[in-house]
Design an enzyme around this catalytic site. Structure first.
Site, PDB file in Angstrom:
ATOM      1  N   LYS A  76       0.857  -1.199   0.000  1.00 50.31           N
ATOM      2  CA  LYS A  76       0.000   0.000   0.000  1.00 50.31           C
ATOM      3  C   LYS A  76       0.890   1.244   0.000  1.00 50.31           C
ATOM      4  O   LYS A  76       1.917   1.281   0.700  1.00 50.31           O
ATOM      5  CB  LYS A  76      -0.895  -0.041   1.233  1.00 50.31           C
ATOM      6  N   SER A 151      -9.485   1.751   3.057  1.00 47.09           N
ATOM      7  CA  SER A 151      -8.687   2.467   2.091  1.00 47.09           C
ATOM      8  C   SER A 151      -7.698   1.587   1.323  1.00 47.09           C
ATOM      9  O   SER A 151      -7.181   2.024   0.288  1.00 47.09           O
ATOM     10  CB  SER A 151      -7.906   3.592   2.788  1.00 47.09           C
ATOM     11  N   SER A 175      -9.451  -0.465   7.212  1.00 47.82           N
ATOM     12  CA  SER A 175      -8.921  -0.372   5.849  1.00 47.82           C
ATOM     13  C   SER A 175      -8.277  -1.626   5.287  1.00 47.82           C
ATOM     14  O   SER A 175      -8.031  -1.694   4.086  1.00 47.82           O
ATOM     15  CB  SER A 175      -7.906   0.760   5.761  1.00 47.82           C
TER      16      SER A 175
HETATM   17  N1  GLN Z   1     -12.735   4.244   6.563  1.00 49.23           N
HETATM   18  C1  GLN Z   1     -12.041   4.640   7.716  1.00 49.23           C
HETATM   19  C2  GLN Z   1     -11.592   6.083   7.606  1.00 49.23           C
HETATM   20  O1  GLN Z   1     -11.912   6.683   6.636  1.00 49.23           O
HETATM   21  C3  GLN Z   1     -10.883   3.722   7.984  1.00 49.23           C
HETATM   22  C4  GLN Z   1      -9.715   4.028   7.160  1.00 49.23           C
HETATM   23  C5  GLN Z   1      -8.484   3.226   7.532  1.00 49.23           C
HETATM   24  O2  GLN Z   1      -8.555   2.220   8.222  1.00 49.23           O
HETATM   25  N2  GLN Z   1      -7.339   3.758   7.115  1.00 49.23           N
HETATM   26  O3  GLN Z   1     -10.961   6.623   8.435  1.00 49.23           O
END
Ligand code: GLN
Length: 485
Positions: A76, A151, A175
């Site tokens: 990532k 994400s 994410s």
């Molecule tokens: N969807 C969550 C956020 O927008 C989690 C994102 C993540 O785990 N990086 O913060």
């Protein structure tokens, strides 16, 4: 599903395929599929081929290789890679190349894993669809009209479509698990402290963890074993003092699994019935299912979004155009340099969260929001601690829905935040959790089941997930409809 990593390792060590051939096959898969799915931001073919050649030399000279040697994978793009662009899917870091590797990346280099490139994400990890990327959205291999999730959507889409054997993601509020669930992969969020955050570009430092997205439970255990050593460069790193692969096939007779009924309200029929069927399978294998009370759902989203935005506003203060990354071209003084750089460099979701974070930390509102959220965080932690006095694991859906249509959630941030309700509690309480496929909905989209463990009990959830997968692999793994033409 047999471990893909083990299968490929056998092919490599028995010389049925060379590491270079394997790497080229994956490079070719990416050439064909990535233009459609947009899972990669940066590709690193030269590095991949160099590592593959090194592995082939070792095999030829009779040296033993590790399970991850020669295995093509992706990272990532918010995880630091030395001399390889690490953009966080943001314009502000568009041409930034770190001068060091993240600990988890170092660990994979030590094993001679083949790094194919850097995968797409929601900018700085902020999002649940992989649409908030400066480099365009990543699509779901099961239906390219639908989101990959976020994400870590780039990693999940790449693993699901076989552009990568596995990938490293980060999980701040879901994410790793949510995109894994949307793309039919396995995603493991380790306990806070199991994997060093050294080199993981900070979003919300008290929630962030690096973990694997894979195509089988065993593969997740192999990767976790490789990256979960203690690292003194992260003061919160503790590491795991065991190998999960050793106990993954243990009998699960007598294990107690807690089901919080509140987490099953308002699910679509399919998700509810698929998870209930899975629970019966656990019972047939000798586990006990008990109802538990986990009275937290009302507070988890406000607590998460207040704390995550507060920490993000502080963590992202470093992007000022002075030290690294994008810098505005025209400015009259230092203040304008900073404001213009940040205005041009950050996307709208990131700006929204920085403003929200500044607001909840500001002197008049600190007690009402930030402090209250910290108090509620402790309550949520206590609720989980109480539950784990009586059970070995807790099972919930990973998400209340399967992947939604592209564009559906970009209109309203609140709708997007709501989709995280089952994943964020795990980060708030620093627990480990795995998402594993447990079936498909009527549109043939994968459904994810979340197995949550007590702190540093990754071995318990991997063991449960493995036993379930072993019995059901033909039902829970399908090739995505979007495949090589
Ligand atoms: N969807 C969550 C956020 O927008 C989690 C994102 C993540 O785990 N990086 O913060």
């Amino acid at each position: 599903m047999k471990s893909k990593i083990k299968t490929l390792n056998e092919l490599l060590t028995s010389k049925q395929i060379s590491a270079l051939e394997l790497t080229n096959k994956y490079i070719e898969n990416i050439n064909v599929l990535n233009p459609k799915l947009n899972a990669f931001i940066t590709r690193t073919n030269e590095i991949a081929i160099k590592t593959a050649n090194k592995v082939d030399k070792k095999i030829a000279s009779g040296e033993s290789i590790s399970l991850l040697s020669g295995i093509p994978m992706c990272i990532k793009d918010n995880i630091s890679t030395k001399n390889i662009k690490t953009t966080c899917a943001s314009k502000i870091l568009g041409d930034y190349s770190p001068i060091y590797d993240a600990f988890a990346v170092e660990s994979l280099y030590d094993e001679d894993a083949v790094i194919l490139g850097k995968a797409n994400l929601d900018e700085f990890g902020m999002g649940s669809t992989c649409e908030n990327s400066y480099y365009g959205a990543t699509l779901n291999p099961f239906d390219i009209g639908k989101v990959a999730g976020g994400s870590s959507g780039g990693v999940a889409s790449a693993v699901s479509s076989n552009m990568s054997v596995f990938g490293l993601g980060t999980d701040t509020g879901g994410s790793i698990r949510q995109p894994a669930s949307f793309c039919g992969c396995v995603g493991l969020k380790p306990t806070y402290g199991s994997v060093s955050r050294f080199g993981a570009i900070a979003y919300c430092s008290s929630f962030d963890q690096i973990g694997p997205i894979t195509s089988s439970v065993y593969d997740a255990a192999i990767v976790l074993d490789a990256i979960s050593k203690k690292d003194k460069r992260d003061s919160t790193s503790i590491g795991l003092d065991y190998l999960s692969t050793k106990t993954i096939n243990n009998d699960i007779k007598g294990k107690k699994i807690g089901i919080p009924s509140a987490f099953f309200n308002g699910l679509t029929q399919n998700i509810d019935s698929k998870i209930k069927t899975a629970l019966k399978e656990f019972e047939e294998m000798g586990a006990t299912i008990v109802e538990i009370n986990l009275d937290i759902l009302e507070s988890v989203l406000p607590v998460y979004y207040i704390l995550a935005c507060a920490e993000a506003s502080s963590n992202l203060a470093r992007y000022d155009g002075i030290r690294y990354g994008h810098r505005a071209n025209v400015y009259s003084d230092i203040d304008e340099l900073i404001t213009k750089t940040r205005d041009e460099g950050f996307g709208s979701e990131v700006k929204k969260r920085i403003m929200l974070g500044n607001y909840v930390l500001s002197s008049g509102y600190y007690d009402a929001y930030y402090k209250k959220a910290q108090i509620l965080r402790n309550k949520i932690i206590n609720e989980f601690d109480k539950a784990f006095e009586n059970v070995d694991a807790i099972i919930t859906p990973t998400v209340a829905s399967t992947a939604f249509k592209s564009g559906d959630l970009t209109k309203s941030s609140v709708d997007m935040y709501l989709t995280d309700i089952y994943t964020v509690p795990i980060n708030i309480a620093s627990l480990p959790a795995i998402s594993i496929p447990c079936g498909y909905d009527d549109d043939n989209m994968p459904i994810g089941m979340q197995i949550i463990g007590n702190r540093f009990c990754e071995n318990t959830i991997l063991n449960l997930a493995y036993k379930y997968e072993d019995k059901n692999s033909d039902k829970i793994y399908k090739e995505p409809s979007f495949w090589r033409e």
